[in-house]
Design a protein around this motif. Sequence first.
Motif, PDB file in Angstrom:
ATOM      1  N   MET A  89      16.668  22.986 -10.081  1.00 33.69           N
ATOM      2  CA  MET A  89      17.810  22.229  -9.557  1.00 33.69           C
ATOM      3  C   MET A  89      17.363  20.926  -8.889  1.00 33.69           C
ATOM      4  O   MET A  89      18.127  19.952  -8.833  1.00 33.69           O
ATOM      5  N   THR A  90      16.127  20.883  -8.390  1.00 37.93           N
ATOM      6  CA  THR A  90      15.638  19.653  -7.750  1.00 37.93           C
ATOM      7  C   THR A  90      15.365  18.558  -8.782  1.00 37.93           C
ATOM      8  O   THR A  90      15.196  17.387  -8.421  1.00 37.93           O
ATOM      9  N   HIS A  91      15.316  18.915 -10.067  1.00 39.12           N
ATOM     10  CA  HIS A  91      15.090  17.946 -11.143  1.00 39.12           C
ATOM     11  C   HIS A  91      16.381  17.572 -11.864  1.00 39.12           C
ATOM     12  O   HIS A  91      16.346  16.808 -12.836  1.00 39.12           O
ATOM     13  N   LEU A  92      17.502  18.122 -11.411  1.00 39.49           N
ATOM     14  CA  LEU A  92      18.787  17.884 -12.063  1.00 39.49           C
ATOM     15  C   LEU A  92      19.668  16.988 -11.198  1.00 39.49           C
ATOM     16  O   LEU A  92      19.490  16.925  -9.977  1.00 39.49           O
ATOM     17  N   LYS A 140      10.364  22.174 -14.364  1.00 38.29           N
ATOM     18  CA  LYS A 140      10.643  20.859 -14.934  1.00 38.29           C
ATOM     19  C   LYS A 140      11.104  20.976 -16.384  1.00 38.29           C
ATOM     20  O   LYS A 140      12.081  20.339 -16.790  1.00 38.29           O
ATOM     21  N   ASP A 141      10.425  21.805 -17.156  1.00 39.43           N
ATOM     22  CA  ASP A 141      10.843  22.023 -18.543  1.00 39.43           C
ATOM     23  C   ASP A 141      12.233  22.638 -18.600  1.00 39.43           C
ATOM     24  O   ASP A 141      13.058  22.287 -19.453  1.00 39.43           O
ATOM     25  N   ILE A 153      17.957  22.010 -20.078  1.00 37.66           N
ATOM     26  CA  ILE A 153      19.353  22.252 -19.688  1.00 37.66           C
ATOM     27  C   ILE A 153      20.202  20.985 -19.793  1.00 37.66           C
ATOM     28  O   ILE A 153      21.379  21.039 -20.175  1.00 37.66           O
ATOM     29  N   VAL A 154      19.628  19.835 -19.470  1.00 40.44           N
ATOM     30  CA  VAL A 154      20.398  18.579 -19.420  1.00 40.44           C
ATOM     31  C   VAL A 154      21.189  18.315 -20.696  1.00 40.44           C
ATOM     32  O   VAL A 154      22.395  18.014 -20.635  1.00 40.44           O
ATOM     33  N   PRO A 155      20.576  18.404 -21.884  1.00 37.90           N
ATOM     34  CA  PRO A 155      21.389  18.139 -23.093  1.00 37.90           C
ATOM     35  C   PRO A 155      22.560  19.094 -23.256  1.00 37.90           C
ATOM     36  O   PRO A 155      23.626  18.701 -23.749  1.00 37.90           O
TER      37      PRO A 155
END
Length: 359
Positions: free
Chosen positions: A212-215, A314-315, A320-322
Amino acid sequence: MKTIVQVLQHLKPGGLEVMALNLLMFSSHKRSMKIVSLEGTAEEAMEKWPRLKPFADQLIFLNKQPGFKPALIKQLADLFKELDADVVHTHHIGPYFYAGLGARLAGIQMIHTEHDAWHYSNKSHKTLHKIVSSVSKPTVVADADVVAKSLGTLPRMNNVQVIKNGVDIYTFVPGDKDSAREQLKLPKHCKLIGSSGRLEEVKGHCVLIDAMTHLPSSTHLVIAGSGSLEEQLKTQVRQLDLESRVHFLGYVEDMPTFYQALDVFCLPSFNEGFPLAPLEAQACGIPSAVTNVGGAVETLCPDTGAIMKAGDAKDMAEKIVPLLFERRQVSPREHVRASADIRNMAKAYDVLAEGQAND
């Protein structure tokens, strides 16, 4: 109508236990089927899992205490005779040992389903397997191709059949996202990732929280389930200053509404067999991301799913982003409808049990 007795270690909410209960509900022999739980009592189980209550007269609890209990073998053999069982169907290693020997003692045919194979790295599990397989000839079923492949390396496991788990596609259906979030008291104006399961180390929720810290800050996470790591995970959320973005629901009875509230479902586990949750989410039209462990990848819709590295936050975020922001032309529900309907799973087990009972 055949009398089939399923034997489980316990009846607590989990993928294996849900599968066994679903089998009872959808089998053509459901009226004569019993489920034996080695551990626990009826009162404890139904308090923690209310879904069991309608089936109370078909559930038997032996309240096994911790430790090796050889007397349980004779107790199960006597129980199988009392129930006039045609087939005993065991799940996982403990029931395989106790009920497998009990079925042999009672002269009853046996089916055994393995829901994962990684536990056979434990020497004691290998020993228990060797004991049962040396005195009986169970029909062994794996719930995933990868599980069958791993079991094939064990003695007397060279004829493993595969029957993949299924879900009820008429219970898990698409729904109104805003209404679902309102029912669960979740924020409406955000992208919402969901995860469910026992809050234990093997399920990998700590990695998903790190992800969640990378989103983007507009992305929220909701977790359904309870377990021994609940307070530890909540502490992690506070330390990462994510309290406004991560929501813990505890045990959720109405799982279709949970999935309907999501934009993406995520399974961050370190180990799995053939998990039901991604199938349930996809049946509700929700794209899913799973870690590349056990049979999890086998549950994914190939057109909408994403595969993540276990333990890599991180991966996880990058995969998840797409799913959150790209438009999809295909619904993952069609994949589940075609390949994972619970009715097909139940029919396959019925055919297997009928063949065993007639031998």
